[in-house]
Write a protein that holds these residues in place. Structure first.
Motif, PDB file in Angstrom:
ATOM      1  N   PRO A  31      -4.264   1.523 -18.638  1.00  0.00           N
ATOM      2  CA  PRO A  31      -5.728   1.476 -18.663  1.00  0.00           C
ATOM      3  C   PRO A  31      -6.336   0.693 -17.494  1.00  0.00           C
ATOM      4  N   ALA A  32      -5.701  -0.402 -17.105  1.00  0.00           N
ATOM      5  CA  ALA A  32      -6.241  -1.187 -15.991  1.00  0.00           C
ATOM      6  C   ALA A  32      -6.220  -0.374 -14.698  1.00  0.00           C
ATOM      7  N   TYR A  33      -5.176   0.424 -14.521  1.00  0.00           N
ATOM      8  CA  TYR A  33      -5.091   1.285 -13.339  1.00  0.00           C
ATOM      9  C   TYR A  33      -6.199   2.334 -13.379  1.00  0.00           C
ATOM     10  N   ALA A  34      -6.361   2.957 -14.521  1.00  0.00           N
ATOM     11  CA  ALA A  34      -7.387   3.998 -14.665  1.00  0.00           C
ATOM     12  C   ALA A  34      -8.778   3.441 -14.374  1.00  0.00           C
ATOM     13  N   SER A  35      -9.014   2.190 -14.756  1.00  0.00           N
ATOM     14  CA  SER A  35     -10.352   1.617 -14.579  1.00  0.00           C
ATOM     15  C   SER A  35     -10.690   1.311 -13.116  1.00  0.00           C
ATOM     16  N   VAL A  36      -9.680   1.167 -12.269  1.00  0.00           N
ATOM     17  CA  VAL A  36      -9.949   0.847 -10.859  1.00  0.00           C
ATOM     18  C   VAL A  36      -9.567   1.985  -9.907  1.00  0.00           C
ATOM     19  N   ALA A  37      -9.012   3.065 -10.437  1.00  0.00           N
ATOM     20  CA  ALA A  37      -8.492   4.142  -9.583  1.00  0.00           C
ATOM     21  C   ALA A  37      -9.572   4.770  -8.703  1.00  0.00           C
ATOM     22  N   ASP A  38     -10.718   5.043  -9.250  1.00  0.00           N
ATOM     23  CA  ASP A  38     -11.769   5.695  -8.458  1.00  0.00           C
ATOM     24  C   ASP A  38     -12.279   4.785  -7.337  1.00  0.00           C
ATOM     25  N   ALA A  39     -12.391   3.491  -7.624  1.00  0.00           N
ATOM     26  CA  ALA A  39     -12.863   2.537  -6.616  1.00  0.00           C
ATOM     27  C   ALA A  39     -11.735   2.119  -5.661  1.00  0.00           C
ATOM     28  N   MET A  40     -10.490   2.422  -6.038  1.00  0.00           N
ATOM     29  CA  MET A  40      -9.307   2.067  -5.246  1.00  0.00           C
ATOM     30  C   MET A  40      -9.214   0.562  -4.999  1.00  0.00           C
ATOM     31  N   THR A  41      -9.495  -0.211  -6.040  1.00  0.00           N
ATOM     32  CA  THR A  41      -9.380  -1.670  -5.954  1.00  0.00           C
ATOM     33  C   THR A  41      -8.138  -2.101  -6.736  1.00  0.00           C
ATOM     34  N   PHE A  42      -6.993  -1.688  -6.242  1.00  0.00           N
ATOM     35  CA  PHE A  42      -5.738  -1.875  -6.951  1.00  0.00           C
ATOM     36  C   PHE A  42      -5.198  -3.294  -6.807  1.00  0.00           C
ATOM     37  N   THR A  43      -4.508  -3.735  -7.853  1.00  0.00           N
ATOM     38  CA  THR A  43      -3.786  -4.999  -7.804  1.00  0.00           C
ATOM     39  C   THR A  43      -2.454  -4.771  -7.085  1.00  0.00           C
ATOM     40  N   LEU A  44      -1.748  -5.855  -6.792  1.00  0.00           N
ATOM     41  CA  LEU A  44      -0.454  -5.736  -6.124  1.00  0.00           C
ATOM     42  C   LEU A  44       0.527  -4.866  -6.915  1.00  0.00           C
ATOM     43  N   PRO A  45       0.698  -5.081  -8.227  1.00  0.00           N
ATOM     44  CA  PRO A  45       1.613  -4.199  -8.970  1.00  0.00           C
ATOM     45  C   PRO A  45       1.204  -2.726  -8.923  1.00  0.00           C
ATOM     46  N   MET A  47      -0.405  -1.260  -6.397  1.00  0.00           N
ATOM     47  CA  MET A  47      -0.080  -0.754  -5.067  1.00  0.00           C
ATOM     48  C   MET A  47       1.417  -0.492  -4.946  1.00  0.00           C
ATOM     49  N   ILE A  48       2.226  -1.374  -5.505  1.00  0.00           N
ATOM     50  CA  ILE A  48       3.671  -1.174  -5.464  1.00  0.00           C
ATOM     51  C   ILE A  48       4.051   0.077  -6.252  1.00  0.00           C
ATOM     52  N   ALA A  49       3.440   0.269  -7.404  1.00  0.00           N
ATOM     53  CA  ALA A  49       3.708   1.473  -8.199  1.00  0.00           C
ATOM     54  C   ALA A  49       3.346   2.731  -7.415  1.00  0.00           C
ATOM     55  N   ARG A  50       2.222   2.697  -6.717  1.00  0.00           N
ATOM     56  CA  ARG A  50       1.815   3.850  -5.908  1.00  0.00           C
ATOM     57  C   ARG A  50       2.809   4.110  -4.780  1.00  0.00           C
ATOM     58  N   LEU A  51       3.300   3.046  -4.152  1.00  0.00           N
ATOM     59  CA  LEU A  51       4.285   3.208  -3.086  1.00  0.00           C
ATOM     60  C   LEU A  51       5.605   3.759  -3.629  1.00  0.00           C
ATOM     61  N   VAL A  52       6.008   3.297  -4.808  1.00  0.00           N
ATOM     62  CA  VAL A  52       7.248   3.799  -5.413  1.00  0.00           C
ATOM     63  C   VAL A  52       7.108   5.286  -5.736  1.00  0.00           C
ATOM     64  N   ILE A  53       5.978   5.664  -6.281  1.00  0.00           N
ATOM     65  CA  ILE A  53       5.742   7.084  -6.581  1.00  0.00           C
ATOM     66  C   ILE A  53       5.793   7.906  -5.286  1.00  0.00           C
ATOM     67  N   GLY A  54       5.125   7.428  -4.262  1.00  0.00           N
ATOM     68  CA  GLY A  54       5.154   8.125  -2.979  1.00  0.00           C
ATOM     69  C   GLY A  54       6.562   8.243  -2.425  1.00  0.00           C
ATOM     70  N   ALA A  55       7.344   7.177  -2.563  1.00  0.00           N
ATOM     71  CA  ALA A  55       8.726   7.195  -2.071  1.00  0.00           C
ATOM     72  C   ALA A  55       9.563   8.201  -2.846  1.00  0.00           C
ATOM     73  N   LEU A  56       9.463   8.181  -4.165  1.00  0.00           N
ATOM     74  CA  LEU A  56      10.227   9.129  -4.984  1.00  0.00           C
ATOM     75  C   LEU A  56       9.809  10.569  -4.693  1.00  0.00           C
ATOM     76  N   ALA A  57       8.513  10.786  -4.530  1.00  0.00           N
ATOM     77  CA  ALA A  57       8.024  12.131  -4.220  1.00  0.00           C
ATOM     78  C   ALA A  57       8.531  12.593  -2.858  1.00  0.00           C
ATOM     79  N   THR A  58       8.605  11.687  -1.896  1.00  0.00           N
ATOM     80  CA  THR A  58       9.059  12.049  -0.556  1.00  0.00           C
ATOM     81  C   THR A  58      10.554  12.352  -0.542  1.00  0.00           C
ATOM     82  N   VAL A  59      11.339  11.572  -1.285  1.00  0.00           N
ATOM     83  CA  VAL A  59      12.772  11.866  -1.398  1.00  0.00           C
ATOM     84  C   VAL A  59      12.969  13.218  -2.085  1.00  0.00           C
ATOM     85  N   ALA A  60      12.207  13.471  -3.145  1.00  0.00           N
ATOM     86  CA  ALA A  60      12.296  14.764  -3.841  1.00  0.00           C
ATOM     87  C   ALA A  60      11.902  15.906  -2.913  1.00  0.00           C
TER      88      ALA A  60
END
Length: 139
Positions: A31-45, A47-60
């Motif tokens: 829920p905390a992610y959903a509440s800031v996603a449109d404004a893109m005011t992400f916390t460090l965790p 941002m790390i989650a987004r980078l991990v998703i991007g990394a996994l997607a790129t390897v795939a």
């Protein structure tokens, strides 16, 4: 040539699919992610989650490109390079929303992670592939 092009198209479709599904899951389960996603005011965790998703997607993407193109290094690197070319302008427009390390981590990892995925999807010298039973050649 056609197989390489098809590999790139399939790889990019895999990348979009992984990122889309993972993004929807994050919005639904965090829920905390959903509440800031449109404004893109992400916390460090976040941002790390987004980078991990991007990394996994790129390897795939690299894996899918390699398998479809029959292990074409050119196709695999082209898919990574296309992502990089697509995201440079996007990250320039978002430059003030994220720290520099975030932009650099994402952008500089695209081609190497595509290559890594291609290596995972490659054929080893003993003939094993990720899709073989491992029993080929045994009498």
């Amino acid at each position: 040539m056609a197989r390489g092009t098809l590999g790139v198209v399939v790889g990019l479709a895999v990348w979009v699919s992984v990122v889309t599904v993972a993004g929807l899951v994050m919005r639904e389960t965090w829920p905390a992610y959903a509440s800031v996603a449109d404004a893109m005011t992400f916390t460090l965790p976040m941002m790390i989650a987004r980078l991990v998703i991007g990394a996994l997607a790129t390897v795939a993407m690299g894996l899918a490109t390699s398998v479809v193109s029959r292990r074409s290094l050119v196709a695999t690197l082209a898919a990574g390079a296309l992502l990089l070319l697509a995201f440079i302008p996007e990250h320039i427009t978002l430059w003030d929303k994220f720290p520099v390390w975030y932009h650099l981590t994402f952008l500089l990892s695209l081609v190497p992670l595509a290559f890594l995925g291609g290596r995972i999807g490659g054929v080893r010298s003993d003939g094993w592939t990720p899709f073989s039973s491992g029993l080929e050649g045994i009498s």
